[in-house]
Design an enzyme around this catalytic site. Sequence first.
Site, mmCIF file in Angstrom:
data_model
loop_
_atom_site.group_PDB
_atom_site.id
_atom_site.type_symbol
_atom_site.label_atom_id
_atom_site.label_comp_id
_atom_site.label_asym_id
_atom_site.label_seq_id
_atom_site.Cartn_x
_atom_site.Cartn_y
_atom_site.Cartn_z
ATOM 1 N N ARG A 206 -10.101 14.838 -24.079
ATOM 2 C CA ARG A 206 -9.328 13.969 -25.179
ATOM 3 C C ARG A 206 -9.280 14.648 -26.406
ATOM 4 N NH1 ARG A 206 -11.661 9.129 -22.400
ATOM 5 N NH2 ARG A 206 -10.236 8.746 -20.752
ATOM 6 N N PHE A 225 0.352 9.543 -16.152
ATOM 7 C CA PHE A 225 -0.840 8.982 -15.477
ATOM 8 C C PHE A 225 -1.657 8.437 -16.824
ATOM 9 C CE2 PHE A 225 0.733 12.105 -12.524
ATOM 10 C CZ PHE A 225 1.208 11.296 -11.338
ATOM 11 N N SER A 248 2.186 3.411 -13.659
ATOM 12 C CA SER A 248 2.837 2.462 -12.864
ATOM 13 C C SER A 248 1.928 1.195 -13.025
ATOM 14 C CB SER A 248 2.511 2.922 -11.451
ATOM 15 O OG SER A 248 1.689 3.108 -11.082
ATOM 16 N N ASP A 297 -2.531 13.720 -15.071
ATOM 17 C CA ASP A 297 -3.867 13.348 -14.832
ATOM 18 C C ASP A 297 -3.728 12.123 -13.724
ATOM 19 O OD1 ASP A 297 -6.663 12.937 -14.521
ATOM 20 O OD2 ASP A 297 -6.487 11.432 -16.475
ATOM 21 N N CYS A 337 -8.858 15.036 -10.026
ATOM 22 C CA CYS A 337 -10.269 14.517 -9.769
ATOM 23 C C CYS A 337 -10.394 14.495 -8.176
ATOM 24 C CB CYS A 337 -10.239 12.848 -10.507
ATOM 25 S SG CYS A 337 -8.901 11.986 -10.118
HETATM 26 N N1 SAH Z 1 -5.604 9.914 -18.192
HETATM 27 C C1 SAH Z 1 -6.018 8.554 -17.872
HETATM 28 C C2 SAH Z 1 -6.757 8.286 -16.567
HETATM 29 C C3 SAH Z 1 -5.515 8.547 -15.498
HETATM 30 S S1 SAH Z 1 -6.131 7.364 -14.043
HETATM 31 C C4 SAH Z 1 -7.104 8.411 -19.130
HETATM 32 O O1 SAH Z 1 -7.328 9.402 -19.823
HETATM 33 O O2 SAH Z 1 -7.632 7.269 -19.063
HETATM 34 C C5 SAH Z 1 -4.548 7.499 -12.958
HETATM 35 C C6 SAH Z 1 -3.529 6.461 -13.499
HETATM 36 O O3 SAH Z 1 -2.396 6.737 -12.696
HETATM 37 C C7 SAH Z 1 -3.965 5.050 -13.180
HETATM 38 O O4 SAH Z 1 -3.844 4.473 -14.414
HETATM 39 C C8 SAH Z 1 -2.934 4.603 -12.267
HETATM 40 O O5 SAH Z 1 -2.282 3.312 -12.490
HETATM 41 C C9 SAH Z 1 -1.630 5.729 -12.361
HETATM 42 N N2 SAH Z 1 -0.530 5.953 -11.210
HETATM 43 C C10 SAH Z 1 -1.257 6.089 -10.183
HETATM 44 N N3 SAH Z 1 0.019 6.536 -9.319
HETATM 45 C C11 SAH Z 1 1.056 6.644 -10.264
HETATM 46 C C12 SAH Z 1 2.429 6.814 -10.091
HETATM 47 N N4 SAH Z 1 2.992 7.280 -8.903
HETATM 48 N N5 SAH Z 1 3.082 6.894 -11.357
HETATM 49 C C13 SAH Z 1 2.597 6.714 -12.401
HETATM 50 N N6 SAH Z 1 1.150 6.304 -12.484
HETATM 51 C C14 SAH Z 1 0.584 6.374 -11.474
#
Ligand code: SAH
Length: 393
Positions: A206, A225, A248, A297, A337
Amino acid sequence: MKVIQIREGKERSLLRRHPWVFQGSIASGKADLGETVRVQSHDGQFLAWAAYSPNSQIRVRAWSFDEGERIDRAFFRRRIEQAVAVRARMAVPSNGVRLLHGEADGLPGLVVDRYDDTLSVQFLSSGVERWKDVIADELLAVTGCTRIFERSDASVRQLEGLPSVTGWLRGDGSTVITLQEHRWHLRVDVAEGHKTGYYLDQRDNRALFADMVRQYGCKQVLNCFSYTGGFSVAALAGGAEEVWSVDSSAPALARAVEHVALNGFEAERHHAVDADVNALLRQHLKEGRRFDAIVLDPPKLAPTAAHAERAARAYKDINRLGLMLLNEGGLLLSFSCSGGISADLFHKIVAGAGMDAKVDAYLLRRLEAGSDHPTTLTFPEGEYLKGLALLRR
Ligand code: SAH
């Protein structure tokens, strides 16, 4: 003490201090859930003290390779002290720190994240489950924290035959904690948040993103995400004019909106989009929308190598779309991840996405988890988060 005998020829990985023994490598011996056992070779040589998991494919997890070491309260105290001391030396720029990272810190299955005065803990193996009370007491004694919230609700508990457990293990009160990460304030709910509450492993990335957004002059930023918007706050801090957080999860997005305000950024510069990333990227492409920086992510698509092939297609697809949605000279931070996808394989997947998108990019940096999420020489499986910082040519 019960004895677990290893099949002849199968002792090699323990001799290399790898902590796992799979069911198929065991010649004889049984024990109760989490019971301490002596693991020895077919001819009776000591190999390790370990915890027994009767229900798991990973039947034995080593505590210690030192025959003279006893597995007792003092043992857990030493391991915890060592892990906490090394985090202090790492000088993590946050009061949110991973203090124990399972196997890498010599306590297989134990994850401990510190959020200010509160510990959020996952007991993910039968061994640490059995020693839970001792571990909880020693964690408080070593860290000086006052509270422990248990988040033993990860699906791997099922493989161990352990039920899902959440709630205060020590102390009580509000589960929402304010963190300072770099110069940013964030709110973490240890009860409702993902994993132990927050994705501490992306902390360094970040900060790097904020620097890169500034350096490359990125104005329109798409954070896919986004969860609670860690990368979005970083983009705003890096001078982005407008940032879209896409996730989501409505509660995560609500928190992202709160984070923008908490850090003093104008609400108009940030848009929370509750959508499926895959669909949204396609829609943006159709509409001819472009961005100066994109973060991808996604959640863990391949927990193990067995899921790698299908996950590879999914990673390739979102990376293809991400690359196509970048302005020329735009920045892409792309992560996986998944333990089942190696850094090399991930590089190949994203390269394939570039071929399909007919886009080339400079590889600015390879990315990984912060040093408080360590791997060790003996446990390469611990490496899970990998990423690429790319600049579209
Ligand atoms: N980048 C974030 C962590 C991401 S974790 C950080 O720095 O804190 C992955 C995220 O993807 C979760 O919040 C989950 O709710 C979301 N997610 C999972 N599948 C998804 C989809 N198909 N579309 C949108 N979001 C999604």
